[in-house]
Every structure is written in structure tokens, then in C-alpha cells.
Scaffold this motif. Structure first.
Motif, PDB file in Angstrom:
ATOM      1  N   MET B   1      19.095  29.817  66.525  1.00 49.34           N
ATOM      2  CA  MET B   1      17.715  29.048  66.656  1.00 49.34           C
ATOM      3  C   MET B   1      18.105  27.641  65.312  1.00 49.34           C
ATOM      4  N   THR B   2      17.005  28.424  64.846  1.00 49.27           N
ATOM      5  CA  THR B   2      17.146  27.998  63.440  1.00 49.27           C
ATOM      6  C   THR B   2      18.148  27.115  62.208  1.00 49.27           C
ATOM      7  N   VAL B   3      19.304  28.370  62.372  1.00 44.86           N
ATOM      8  CA  VAL B   3      20.557  27.784  62.120  1.00 44.86           C
ATOM      9  C   VAL B   3      20.902  26.344  62.853  1.00 44.86           C
ATOM     10  N   PHE B   4      21.040  25.933  64.384  1.00 42.01           N
ATOM     11  CA  PHE B   4      21.494  25.791  64.665  1.00 42.01           C
ATOM     12  C   PHE B   4      21.157  24.393  64.392  1.00 42.01           C
ATOM     13  N   LEU B   5      19.345  24.362  64.140  1.00 37.18           N
ATOM     14  CA  LEU B   5      19.074  22.965  64.909  1.00 37.18           C
ATOM     15  C   LEU B   5      19.159  22.570  62.948  1.00 37.18           C
ATOM     16  N   GLN B   6      19.002  23.104  61.771  1.00 38.64           N
ATOM     17  CA  GLN B   6      19.247  22.658  60.807  1.00 38.64           C
ATOM     18  C   GLN B   6      20.832  22.201  60.474  1.00 38.64           C
ATOM     19  N   THR B   7      21.600  22.625  61.553  1.00 36.19           N
ATOM     20  CA  THR B   7      23.415  22.299  61.480  1.00 36.19           C
ATOM     21  C   THR B   7      22.554  20.805  62.174  1.00 36.19           C
ATOM     22  N   LEU B   8      21.929  20.898  62.962  1.00 38.17           N
ATOM     23  CA  LEU B   8      21.869  19.230  63.382  1.00 38.17           C
ATOM     24  C   LEU B   8      21.907  18.359  63.012  1.00 38.17           C
ATOM     25  N   VAL B   9      20.519  19.282  61.903  1.00 37.54           N
ATOM     26  CA  VAL B   9      19.884  18.174  61.209  1.00 37.54           C
ATOM     27  C   VAL B   9      21.313  17.632  59.852  1.00 37.54           C
ATOM     28  N   THR B  10      21.985  18.098  59.229  1.00 36.58           N
ATOM     29  CA  THR B  10      22.775  18.034  58.866  1.00 36.58           C
ATOM     30  C   THR B  10      23.711  17.659  59.330  1.00 36.58           C
ATOM     31  N   GLY B  11      23.925  17.216  60.350  1.00 39.71           N
ATOM     32  CA  GLY B  11      25.251  16.242  60.721  1.00 39.71           C
ATOM     33  C   GLY B  11      24.556  14.837  61.416  1.00 39.71           C
ATOM     34  N   THR B  12      23.330  15.011  61.535  1.00 41.32           N
ATOM     35  CA  THR B  12      22.803  13.778  61.936  1.00 41.32           C
ATOM     36  C   THR B  12      22.843  12.501  60.707  1.00 41.32           C
ATOM     37  N   GLY B  13      22.726  13.220  59.084  1.00 41.52           N
ATOM     38  CA  GLY B  13      23.153  12.884  57.385  1.00 41.52           C
ATOM     39  C   GLY B  13      24.471  12.015  57.696  1.00 41.52           C
ATOM     40  N   ILE B  14      25.040  12.982  58.055  1.00 37.59           N
ATOM     41  CA  ILE B  14      26.752  12.267  57.606  1.00 37.59           C
ATOM     42  C   ILE B  14      27.033  11.415  58.921  1.00 37.59           C
ATOM     43  N   ALA B  15      26.512  12.114  60.801  1.00 39.78           N
ATOM     44  CA  ALA B  15      26.619  10.280  61.027  1.00 39.78           C
ATOM     45  C   ALA B  15      26.143   9.256  60.685  1.00 39.78           C
ATOM     46  N   ALA B  16      25.287   9.398  59.948  1.00 39.35           N
ATOM     47  CA  ALA B  16      24.343   7.804  59.878  1.00 39.35           C
ATOM     48  C   ALA B  16      25.474   8.049  59.335  1.00 39.35           C
ATOM     49  N   LEU B  17      26.247   8.114  57.532  1.00 38.06           N
ATOM     50  CA  LEU B  17      27.143   6.855  56.573  1.00 38.06           C
ATOM     51  C   LEU B  17      28.591   7.068  57.564  1.00 38.06           C
ATOM     52  N   TYR B  18      29.064   7.496  58.288  1.00 41.37           N
ATOM     53  CA  TYR B  18      29.711   7.549  59.548  1.00 41.37           C
ATOM     54  C   TYR B  18      29.854   6.301  59.845  1.00 41.37           C
ATOM     55  N   VAL B  19      28.465   5.869  60.246  1.00 40.98           N
ATOM     56  CA  VAL B  19      28.384   4.384  61.462  1.00 40.98           C
ATOM     57  C   VAL B  19      28.318   3.707  60.648  1.00 40.98           C
ATOM     58  N   MET B  20      27.917   4.043  58.952  1.00 39.40           N
ATOM     59  CA  MET B  20      27.879   2.996  58.567  1.00 39.40           C
ATOM     60  C   MET B  20      29.275   2.129  57.712  1.00 39.40           C
ATOM     61  N   LEU B  21      30.192   3.230  57.182  1.00 42.38           N
ATOM     62  CA  LEU B  21      31.946   2.846  57.520  1.00 42.38           C
ATOM     63  C   LEU B  21      32.221   2.394  58.029  1.00 42.38           C
ATOM     64  N   SER B  22      32.579   3.167  59.745  1.00 39.93           N
ATOM     65  CA  SER B  22      33.279   2.833  60.439  1.00 39.93           C
ATOM     66  C   SER B  22      32.965   1.888  61.271  1.00 39.93           C
ATOM     67  N   ILE B  23      31.806   1.678  61.143  1.00 41.61           N
ATOM     68  CA  ILE B  23      31.277  -0.014  62.044  1.00 41.61           C
ATOM     69  C   ILE B  23      31.873  -0.795  61.391  1.00 41.61           C
ATOM     70  N   GLY B  24      32.049  -0.776  60.022  1.00 37.45           N
ATOM     71  CA  GLY B  24      32.611  -1.775  58.898  1.00 37.45           C
ATOM     72  C   GLY B  24      33.888  -2.287  59.112  1.00 37.45           C
ATOM     73  N   VAL B  25      35.094  -0.991  58.718  1.00 35.50           N
ATOM     74  CA  VAL B  25      35.965  -1.087  59.891  1.00 35.50           C
ATOM     75  C   VAL B  25      36.448  -1.929  60.751  1.00 35.50           C
ATOM     76  N   ALA B  26      35.622  -1.148  61.914  1.00 36.82           N
ATOM     77  CA  ALA B  26      36.377  -1.738  62.918  1.00 36.82           C
ATOM     78  C   ALA B  26      35.704  -2.709  63.173  1.00 36.82           C
ATOM     79  N   LEU B  27      34.337  -3.552  62.923  1.00 38.83           N
ATOM     80  CA  LEU B  27      34.142  -4.970  62.928  1.00 38.83           C
ATOM     81  C   LEU B  27      35.513  -5.692  62.238  1.00 38.83           C
ATOM     82  N   ILE B  28      36.174  -5.545  60.661  1.00 35.36           N
ATOM     83  CA  ILE B  28      36.864  -5.977  60.348  1.00 35.36           C
ATOM     84  C   ILE B  28      38.387  -5.841  61.177  1.00 35.36           C
ATOM     85  N   PHE B  29      38.827  -4.808  61.375  1.00 35.70           N
ATOM     86  CA  PHE B  29      39.942  -5.403  62.367  1.00 35.70           C
ATOM     87  C   PHE B  29      39.638  -5.673  63.654  1.00 35.70           C
ATOM     88  N   GLY B  30      38.145  -5.291  64.059  1.00 32.10           N
ATOM     89  CA  GLY B  30      38.447  -6.866  65.132  1.00 32.10           C
ATOM     90  C   GLY B  30      38.455  -7.860  65.114  1.00 32.10           C
TER      91      GLY B  30
END
Lengths: 371, 286
Positions: B1-30
Motif C-alpha cells: 500500500m505504501t509503495v502504491f501511494l508513493q507511486t501515486l505521489v511520483t505520478g503527480t509530479g510527472i503529471a504536473a509537468l506534462y500538463v504544463m507542456l501539453s496544454i502549451g502544445v494543445a493551445l498553440i495547435f488549437g
């Protein structure tokens, strides 16, 4: 393919009385016969034939001069330049004629390299048999694996480019797990003796064959179909062009030629390494070379690749900091895109035919973001 | 369970970065109809500017982010008038090549100014412990930045005149022009907005990764995976897809094999395009 109205002028230059009219009516202005257009030999046939043969003679002279005058350094340079010519020519078949932007030709280059490298290393045959077999195997593997991009033909515009990119990146990242040799790749058994000129002549001959093949494709029914698909997918389909079949066939031929480029790399180098032969830059460079020379023309990729090789060599002599050369490449790309969207041949064509309207490559309808 | 939650934490960081990048790409494409290969390299530049601000000028990392914004706004304006406007009527090959060229120029500039050697800013080590799960302070800051920027972007697009102009331009540029909207200005603003997002992305790269001149370019593929999942030009879809990809990457890294995580975005692209050729959410915007 039934005799569709759009392909009625497929006989091209041999029937000059109908060809110009058909070209003017059936094709938009930018697709009128030019270098590498359906009419290879154009309106002012004499002028065009002269410049074409001048180019061919110069290339031939250069080709002969390299091994005679240059020594091993320039011979190696020429071999890698010619391999680039083949790769760019292959890309041009689907990316230029067909307008389907592939950002994944590294996959087919790499697979060709693996197939040929594996063949000459594992199977011992006399050179005269092994070479053609290795190259044919590379072509077959590359052409067959191009089925991976077929789903992309159902998608519109940028999705196809992104899909091909994903195919190439998947090979780069996963190739070390399922291709022979694993992470370290294949140590290719040398097939040529040291100091021989044979590999150079072999590569030169195959380059000429590849360019000739791409010229034949352009003048064939398939070439007409590809160009129709490029101009307007829906219109092509409505006049009876089997658009899916044309794109699949065009891509397979394109991938096979890229596979040959990879095979020649494997045969002239000692090592086929997954990170080298699937290098993403091998996907990007052909796009640049073709655009530099002139998209959709037969000689454009040749011109682009040779210039690129010379430029590369010159830059590496001037500075060893790859940062500066990266800036120069990037700057060239931007300048090219802004000022020369039709490539060098477009520029030549503009000045060679003063009466011709300076034209721009129009945005293709299937890529238009807002229909 | 700890491993699962810790992975969730790691994933949150990656997701935050992807949001910043992909919103920029999507906005410019749109809004511009342009697939911007240089978006990741904007982030690289931001991250390196932040690196200099933190290590040489001894500024705090958040102050450094504030400093990145004007730099990127200048870069974005130059990109718009130098590359986007001159190629707007060219084929998409030309535009692809132009943005590739910009990506190369920026990578080369970073390499010339900061060298190709990997560098990193000193890491802040503060973390919150909740039942065996470690949540770094820096991750909380990143999530807060993402939340603030996304809310601001949503308010901007839905409540302001410029935002409405941007949305109208994305739907139909010609119709927008006929309604008297200055679409050129709307496009410029869209580029500048994506530059602000890139500055935030640069902050996230700077605080979590070791920097090298091609770090942003290697991330652009993940952004493409996101926009393919989302449907090019769909902003809401891009947020959802970023979260999916971020968590997906983190969980595959933890439970399957960390060396195949790099291939995840590409396998996702393949799978999505085979099953749903127009992306998971089709084509919609804002």
C-alpha cells in the motif's frame, strides 16, 4: 485502378498535344510539370534537358573523381553522403510525392541495417550472392514492417506524423530487447577488404538505381495516385483513386528504399547498434534534405543530401563545438522554411522560367486544421 | 500500500509537468494550427535561466521562475513574428521544419551558453511524511503552481475578451475575422500564454531533473502522446490525458520495469491511434 479522368494524361511527355492541357486543367498551378513532375521533360524541352544533363554530367564527374582523387577520407564521406541520398529519395516517395509526412523512417533504416548485418554475419555465402540477398532481405523486412503505420492512414493530418514518430521511437527504445545482439547490437562480419574501392562503387550504383526507381514510381500510375492523394484526398477518392492502397504501396516502397540505405550502412560499417541505426535524427534528416532540395521532385533529395553532406563536413572542420553547428542547422531550417518553402529546385525553377509565377506550396487540404 | 501511494505521489509530479507542456502544445495547435516541436525547448531555456538565477545569482527557485517568465515572453514574441507569421501560409511540412529549426537553435544556444555537461540546482530536501509516504515540499509547490495556472487559464479563456477571441479563433479563424476579431493578436496571446506555462514547466524541470540541452526536446514526445490521447487542440482532454500518462508512467516504472517507461508514451500513441484514429476525445476546444 480504372482509367480515371485525372490519370488520363499519364502518358505524359510522349503526347505533347494533350499533356499541357490536361496538366493545366487537372492539376493546380503548383503541380504543373517541373523537374520530376510527370512531364520530366517540360515545356521548353531543350532548356530543361540541357540543365538536367548538365547536372547529371557534373554528378557523374564528381562521382568518378571521389575515389580517384580523394583518398579514404573523402571516400568514406561520399559513401555516407550517398546513403543519405538513398534515405532521402526513399522518404520522398511517400513524404514528397504522396504528401504523407513520415517522421519515422529511422525505423525502416534501422530494420534494413539489422536485416543486412544479421544476414552477412550469420549466413556465409560468396560475396556476389550474399550482397544482393542481404539487400533484398533488408528491403523485404522494411517494406513488411511498414504495415505498422497503416492505422495512421485512417487519421488526419498531424496524427500520421506523430504515429510514424512513435513507431520509430518504439524501435529505438525496445529494439535492444527483441532484436538480435541486444543492447550492444550486431558486430557485422566485414564483407569488403581494406582499402577497396568496391563499396564505393556498389553504393554509387545502388544510389543511381534508387533514384531511377523513384523516378519510375513518379511516372507510374502509382505516382499519379500519390500526387492526387497529396493534392486532395477526397477529390482523389472521388475520381476513383484507391487512396488507401496507393498510400500503403507508396509507403512500402518508400520504406524498402530506406531499408536499402540502412543495409548499405550495415555493410560498410562494422557495427549495427540499436541507438545508432534507430537514431531519431535519421527520421528528421530526410524530411529536411528533401525540403532543402525540393519536395516531390526526383532530383531534390539528391541535391539536398549532397549539399547537406558537404555542409556537415565543412562545419565539422570549422568548429568542434556541436552547439554552434546545431545553431547553424536550426537557423538554416528556419530560413529555408520561411524563404524557400519549395526548396532549391523551386528557386531554380523560378529563375529558369521567368514567365512562371513564383508559387508557394499551399497548405494541403487534409492537414488544414480548420476545414 | 505504501509503495502504491508513493507511486501515486511520483505520478503527480510527472503529471504536473506534462500538463504544463501539453496544454502549451494543445493551445498553440488549437489557435494557430501549428504543431510546435520547440515547445519543450522553451522549457529547457527557462530551466537553464532558472539554473543561473539560483546558482549564480543566489535567488530562490520561485523568484527564479518569476524571472523566467519575461525571458520566455521575449522568446515567444520573437518566435511568433520571426517564424509563425512568415510561414503561416506555407505547407505543414514547412511549418514542421520551421519549429524543428527553432528547437535546434535553442538547443544549440543552450549548449553554447551553458555547455553540454549535465547540471542541476541544489535540491531542497524538505518533505512531509504521512503514514510512511514521503511527499516532498517541492511537489506540493508544483501542484499548487499547476492548480493556480490552470484556474487562471480557465478564467482567462472563459471570462475575458481576449480569452473569448482566442476561443473564437480556435473554432474558425475566418469566421472570427469576419466578426471583427483581431486573430493575429489572439494567436500572439495564445503563444505568450503557452510561454508562461513553459516557464512553469521549466521550473518543474529545474527542481526535479538533471538538466541537459535536449531535456525539453525529449519531453516533447510525451506531450505528443498526451495530445494524441486528448485529441489535438482539446485543453480539458490534455489535462486528463496528462494525468493518465503521468500516473501510467509512474506505475509502470514501479510495478513493471523502469527501463521501459520511456517507451510508454509511444505505445500509448500506437494504441490510441489504432483504436481511435481521431484521439480519445475527438476534436474540441476549451
Amino acid at each position: 485502378m480504372a482509367a480515371a479522368p485525372g490519370s488520363a494524361s499519364g502518358v505524359g511527355a510522349s503526347t505533347p498535344d494533350i499533356a499541357p492541357r490536361a496538366a493545366a486543367s487537372a492539376q493546380p498551378a503548383h503541380e504543373q510539370p517541373g523537374w520530376g513532375g510527370r512531364g520530366w521533360f517540360p515545356r521548353s524541352q531543350a532548356a530543361r534537358a540541357t540543365s538536367l544533363s548538365a547536372a547529371v554530367v557534373l554528378l557523374a564527374l564528381g562521382a568518378v573523381a571521389v575515389p580517384v582523387l580523394g583518398g579514404p577520407y573523402y571516400e568514406a564521406l561520399a559513401i555516407s553522403a550517398l546513403i543519405l541520398v538513398i534515405l532521402a529519395t526513399g522518404w520522398n516517395v511517400i513524404g514528397g510525392y504522396g504528401g504523407q509526412l513520415s517522421f519515422g523512417h529511422a525505423a525502416f533504416y534501422g530494420l534494413g541495417a539489422y536485416a543486412a548485418g544479421w544476414f552477412v554475419t550469420e549466413v556465409s555465402l560468396p560475396l556476389a550472392v550474399a550482397l544482393p540477398c542481404a539487400i533484398l532481405l533488408a528491403m523485404a523486412v522494411a517494406a513488411l514492417s511498414s504495415v505498422l503505420v497503416i492505422p495512421g492512414f485512417r487519421s488526419r493530418g498531424p496524427y500520421f506524423a506523430i504515429l510514424t514518430l512513435a513507431v520509430a521511437e518504439s524501435f529505438l527504445l525496445l529494439g535492444q530487447y527483441f532484436l538480435p545482439g541486444g543492447q550492444s547490437g550486431i558486430f557485422v562480419t566485414p564483407v569488403f577488404g581494406r582499402g577497396e574501392n568496391l563499396p564505393y562503387w556498389l553504393v554509387l550504383g545502388i544510389t543511381l538505381a534508387a533514384v531511377a526507381a523513384s523516378a519510375l514510381v513518379l511516372r507510374s500510375r502509382l505516382g499519379s495516385g500519390l500526387r492526387a492523394v497529396r493534392s486532395d484526398l477526397a477529390a482523389a477518392a472521388s475520381v476513383g483513386v484507391p487512396t488507401l492502397r496507393v498510400r500503403v504501396a507508396g509507403f512500402a516502397i518508400s520504406a524498402a528504399i530506406a531499408g536499402v540505405a540502412g543495409a548499405l550502412y550495415a555493410l560498410t560499417q562494422a557495427l549495427v547498434n540499436p541507438t545508432t541505426v534507430f537514431d531519431p535524427s535519421l527520421s528528421v534528416v530526410p524530411v529536411l534534405l528533401v525540403t532543402l532540395g525540393g519536395t516531390g521532385t526526383v532530383l531534390g533529395p539528391v541535391l539536398g543530401a549532397l549539399l547537406w553532406a558537404v555542409l556537415n563536413d565543412a562545419l565539422s572542420n570549422i568548429t568542434t563545438n556541436t552547439g554552434y553547428s546545431t545553431i547553424v542547422y536550426g537557423g538554416l531550417l528556419v530560413l529555408l522554411a520561411v524563404f524557400l518553402p519549395n526548396g532549391l529546385l523551386g528557386l531554380v525553377r523560378k529563375y529558369a522560367r521567368p514567365g512562371a509565377k513564383p508559387h508557394r506550396v499551399p497548405a494541403r487540404s487534409d492537414v488544414e486544421p480548420r476545414p | 500500500m505504501t509503495v502504491f501511494l508513493q507511486t501515486l505521489v511520483t505520478g503527480t509530479g510527472i503529471a504536473a509537468l506534462y500538463v504544463m507542456l501539453s496544454i502549451g502544445v494543445a493551445l498553440i495547435f488549437g489557435v494557430l494550427g501549428l504543431v510546435n516541436f520547440a515547445q519543450g525547448d522553451f522549457m529547457t531555456v527557462a530551466a537553464y535561466v532558472g539554473f543561473t538565477a539560483v546558482t549564480s545569482w543566489k535567488l530562490g527557485s520561485l523568484t527564479a521562475m518569476v524571472l523566467m517568465i519575461p525571458v520566455l515572453l521575449v522568446l515567444g514574441t520573437a518566435f511568433f513574428y520571426g517564424v509563425v507569421v512568415p510561414t503561416r501560409r506555407h505547407s505543414s511540412e514547412s511549418q514542421f521544419i520551421a519549429t524543428f529549426g527553432v528547437a535546434f537553435i535553442l538547443q544549440g544556444l543552450v549548449q553554447v551558453v551553458w555547455t553540454a555537461n549535465p547540471v542541476s540546482v541544489p535540491r531542497s530536501v524538505g518533505a512531509v511524511q504521512i503514514g510512511g509516504v514521503t511527499i516532498p515540499h517541492i511537489l506540493l509547490i508544483q501542484v499548487a503552481i499547476t492548480a493556480v495556472l490552470l484556474s487562471a487559464l480557465w478564467l482567462f479563456l472563459s471570462r475575458t475578451k481576449s480569452g473569448r477571441a482566442i476561443r473564437a479563433t480556435a473554432v474558425d479563424q475566418t469566421a472570427a475575422e469576419l466578426m471583427g476579431i483581431n486573430t493575429r493578436r489572439a494567436q500572439l496571446i495564445a503563444v505568450l500564454v503557452s510561454c508562461v506555462l513553459s516557464a512553469a514547466g521549466g521550473y518543474m524541470i529545474m527542481t526535479t531533473y538533471v538538466l541537459n540541452p535536449t531535456i525539453g526536446f525529449s519531453l516533447i514526445f510525451s506531450a505528443f502522446a498526451v495530445v494524441v490521447m486528448a485529441g489535438l487542440g482539446s485543453l480539458g482532454g490534455a489535462v486528463v490525458a496528462s494525468v493518465v500518462l503521468g500516473f501510467g508512467t509512474a506505475f509502470i516504472g514501479t510495478y513493471v520495469n523502469s527501463s521501459v517507461t520511456d517507451a510508454v508514451p509511444f505505445l500509448i500513441i500506437l494504441a490510441v491511434l489504432v483504436l481511435r484514429p481521431a484521439g480519445l476525445r475527438g476534436k474540441s476546444f476549451a
